[in-house]
Design an enzyme around this catalytic site. Structure first.
Site, PDB file in Angstrom:
ATOM      1  N   TYR A 145     130.009  75.031  79.499  1.00 29.39           N
ATOM      2  CA  TYR A 145     130.808  75.013  78.274  1.00 29.39           C
ATOM      3  C   TYR A 145     131.865  73.917  78.392  1.00 29.39           C
ATOM      4  O   TYR A 145     132.826  74.042  79.156  1.00 29.39           O
ATOM      5  CB  TYR A 145     131.448  76.382  78.082  1.00 29.39           C
ATOM      6  CG  TYR A 145     132.135  76.619  76.763  1.00 29.39           C
ATOM      7  CD1 TYR A 145     132.102  75.695  75.722  1.00 29.39           C
ATOM      8  CD2 TYR A 145     132.810  77.809  76.544  1.00 29.39           C
ATOM      9  CE1 TYR A 145     132.733  75.938  74.512  1.00 29.39           C
ATOM     10  CE2 TYR A 145     133.443  78.071  75.335  1.00 29.39           C
ATOM     11  CZ  TYR A 145     133.407  77.136  74.339  1.00 29.39           C
ATOM     12  OH  TYR A 145     134.036  77.386  73.145  1.00 29.39           O
ATOM     13  N   LYS A 173     127.043  73.944  76.111  1.00 25.82           N
ATOM     14  CA  LYS A 173     127.692  74.215  74.834  1.00 25.82           C
ATOM     15  C   LYS A 173     128.724  73.122  74.647  1.00 25.82           C
ATOM     16  O   LYS A 173     129.686  73.013  75.417  1.00 25.82           O
ATOM     17  CB  LYS A 173     128.350  75.593  74.804  1.00 25.82           C
ATOM     18  CG  LYS A 173     129.010  75.890  73.443  1.00 25.82           C
ATOM     19  CD  LYS A 173     129.692  77.249  73.416  1.00 25.82           C
ATOM     20  CE  LYS A 173     130.388  77.456  72.068  1.00 25.82           C
ATOM     21  NZ  LYS A 173     131.155  78.724  72.014  1.00 25.82           N
TER      22      LYS A 173
END
Length: 300
Positions: A145, A173
């Site tokens: 992320y 992400k």
């Protein structure tokens, strides 16, 4: 084979349309597992391929380790084994992140969302070492992320290129707002990129991303998925039109000064948020409701 597959041939290990799911609480502030299961099942029925639990939208900073496990197990029971569940296990402490990863693996997670360690602002060598330690700790695939606006530290493209060689690191992400850098990594690796910023869902998908992980999908899963479906069908003009329709709501939910958790719960009536967050006020909630109803009317 879809137009997107012909153009970019992405991998999508957790599906294309993922929701960063809220964590419902009771009026007294306790974990509401029944509501969580019902919300999860509804999201899947409305087109979500997979769910991300205990991310920032899921209020992971204020839920306990035991609550994270209970949530994962309850959602698994609600949606069954065919829906990918990605468990947020990130923290600022590598040892704690490793323990959360092992806990999520035992609870049946299909993937792990691991955010860059925050606040301490580690250099890139330390960031890379952190992700490798977590990736080595379980047999569950990782989604890294990258959200420097919250953590204070990027996962630099050069670091991602090195990490892409790890067999358990399969996805990113992407909230770095660096379309050039993301496009370079997509082109040079097999990492599956998921947009974490609704306004970039379509642009990133068009250059080879696998899909998105969306907070707005808590309230508009069908409308967000329709954008990708249109693009895959070769209707790029239609995809752009549908994408534009989602932007007013996305802007209010994600860029109005209130966290997405707060705005999503205001629309869903999914119980309180935990402090230090505070609920949306009446004026903000009314504006969100108007934008939501306008989106529904435009996409019927």
């Amino acid at each position: 084979m879809t137009a997107h597959e012909v153009l970019t041939a992405p991998t999508a290990p957790f599906g294309r349309a993922l929701c960063a799911m809220i964590t419902p609480f009771t009026a007294g502030g306790e974990l509401d597992l029944d509501a969580a299961g019902k919300h999860a099942a509804g999201l899947v029925a409305d087109g979500c391929d997979g769910l991300v639990l205990s991310g920032t939208t899921g209020e992971s900073p204020t839920t306990t380790d035991a609550e994270k496990t209970a949530l994962l197990r309850a959602v698994r029971e609600a949606v069954g084994d065919g829906v990918p569940l990605v468990a947020g296990v990130g923290s600022a402490d590598t040892r704690h992140t490793v323990e959360l990863a092992r806990q999520a693996e035992r609870a049946g997670a299909d993937g792990l969302l691991v955010v860059t360690p925050y606040y301490s602002r580690p250099p890139q060598a330390a960031v890379e070492a952190h992700f490798r330690r977590v990736a080595d700790a379980t047999g569950v695939p990782l989604m890294l992320y990258d959200i420097p606006g919250r953590t204070g530290t990027r996962i630099e493209p050069a670091t991602l290129l090195r990490l892409a060689g790890h067999p358990h690191i399969v996805a990113v992400k992407d909230c770095a707002y660096d379309l050039l850098g993301s496009t370079k990594v997509i082109g040079a690796t097999s990492l599956a990129y998921y947009s974490g910023c609704e306004e970039l869902n379509l642009p990133l998908y068009a250059v080879g991303a696998a899909g998105y992980v969306s907070t707005v999908a808590n309230v508009a899963p069908r409308q967000l998925r329709a954008v990708l479906d249109a693009f895959d069908a070769g209707d790029t003009a239609g995809a752009a039109r549908l994408n534009r329709l989602t932007l007013p709501l996305a802007e209010l939910m994600m860029a109005s000064g209130l966290p997405g958790t707060v705005t999503a719960k205001a629309l869903l009536g999914a119980g309180p948020v935990r402090e230090p967050l505070q609920p949306a006020g009446r004026e903000a909630t009314d504006g969100l409701r108007r934008a939501y109803e306008e989106l529904l009317a435009a996409t019927r």
